[in-house]
Design a protein around this motif. Structure first.
Motif, PDB file in Angstrom:
ATOM      1  N   GLU A  65       4.210  37.255  72.853  1.00 28.94           N
ATOM      2  CA  GLU A  65       5.632  37.489  72.627  1.00 28.94           C
ATOM      3  C   GLU A  65       5.959  38.736  73.438  1.00 28.94           C
ATOM      4  O   GLU A  65       5.474  39.831  73.134  1.00 28.94           O
ATOM      5  CB  GLU A  65       5.941  37.723  71.152  1.00 28.94           C
ATOM      6  CG  GLU A  65       7.430  37.983  70.935  1.00 28.94           C
ATOM      7  CD  GLU A  65       7.760  38.302  69.498  1.00 28.94           C
ATOM      8  OE1 GLU A  65       8.300  37.417  68.817  1.00 28.94           O
ATOM      9  OE2 GLU A  65       7.446  39.434  69.068  1.00 28.94           O
ATOM     10  N   GLN A  67       8.660  41.412  75.171  1.00 30.72           N
ATOM     11  CA  GLN A  67      10.004  41.986  75.095  1.00 30.72           C
ATOM     12  C   GLN A  67      10.248  42.826  76.337  1.00 30.72           C
ATOM     13  O   GLN A  67       9.427  43.673  76.693  1.00 30.72           O
ATOM     14  CB  GLN A  67      10.155  42.861  73.849  1.00 30.72           C
ATOM     15  CG  GLN A  67      11.533  43.503  73.764  1.00 30.72           C
ATOM     16  CD  GLN A  67      11.743  44.291  72.488  1.00 30.72           C
ATOM     17  OE1 GLN A  67      11.071  44.060  71.475  1.00 30.72           O
ATOM     18  NE2 GLN A  67      12.683  45.215  72.527  1.00 30.72           N
ATOM     19  N   LYS A  72      13.546  38.924  74.180  1.00 31.39           N
ATOM     20  CA  LYS A  72      12.181  38.525  73.831  1.00 31.39           C
ATOM     21  C   LYS A  72      11.974  37.070  74.207  1.00 31.39           C
ATOM     22  O   LYS A  72      12.871  36.246  74.046  1.00 31.39           O
ATOM     23  CB  LYS A  72      11.936  38.660  72.323  1.00 31.39           C
ATOM     24  CG  LYS A  72      11.758  40.060  71.837  1.00 31.39           C
ATOM     25  CD  LYS A  72      11.382  40.061  70.366  1.00 31.39           C
ATOM     26  CE  LYS A  72      11.241  41.468  69.845  1.00 31.39           C
ATOM     27  NZ  LYS A  72      10.894  41.481  68.404  1.00 31.39           N
ATOM     28  N   CYS A  91       4.481  43.927  74.362  1.00 32.53           N
ATOM     29  CA  CYS A  91       4.130  42.576  73.953  1.00 32.53           C
ATOM     30  C   CYS A  91       3.241  42.575  72.730  1.00 32.53           C
ATOM     31  O   CYS A  91       2.632  43.588  72.383  1.00 32.53           O
ATOM     32  CB  CYS A  91       3.458  41.814  75.089  1.00 32.53           C
ATOM     33  SG  CYS A  91       1.818  42.439  75.524  1.00 32.53           S
TER      34      CYS A  91
END
Length: 111
Positions: A65, A67, A72, A91
């Motif tokens: 994930e 950002q 995101k 992340c």
């Protein structure tokens, strides 16, 4: 001018541990560019940060994930991203994986 050797052999490069569940190898560099690899275990965190360097990253494996600024996205093997200078990014590793980072200019703090 700082400069790496012309060739970097993976088995000869020491892994640094910048954070829990994260390891890093620094590859080729000069004062204008640097290549590094970041190996994440599941749950590893690239803490939100910013730096004056441009950064381009390729996801060699895993799921993250990521950002960048206020955005995101879930990224996985084959994906990539660009971080402009001074933009907050970080992340969380959702599935163990490897990121291949290129910085311009070099990250002197990595040496």
């Amino acid at each position: 001018m700082a400069q790496s050797d012309l060739f970097q052999i993976e088995t000869e490069i020491e892994w640094e541990v910048p954070a829990e569940k994260v390891k890093r190898q620094v590859y080729g560099y000069d004062d204008k560019i640097m290549l590094a690899k970041a190996l994440f275990e599941t749950g590893g965190v690239g803490t939100l940060h910013k730096h004056p360097h441009s950064q381009v990253t390729y996801v060699e494996s895993g799921v993250f994930e990521m950002q960048i600024g206020d955005e995101k996205k879930i990224i996985k093997k084959g994906d990539g991203y660009y971080v402009p200078p001074e933009v907050i990014h970080g992340c969380v590793c959702l599935e163990a994986g490897l990121l291949v980072d290129v910085f311009s200019p070099l990250r002197e703090d990595f040496l």
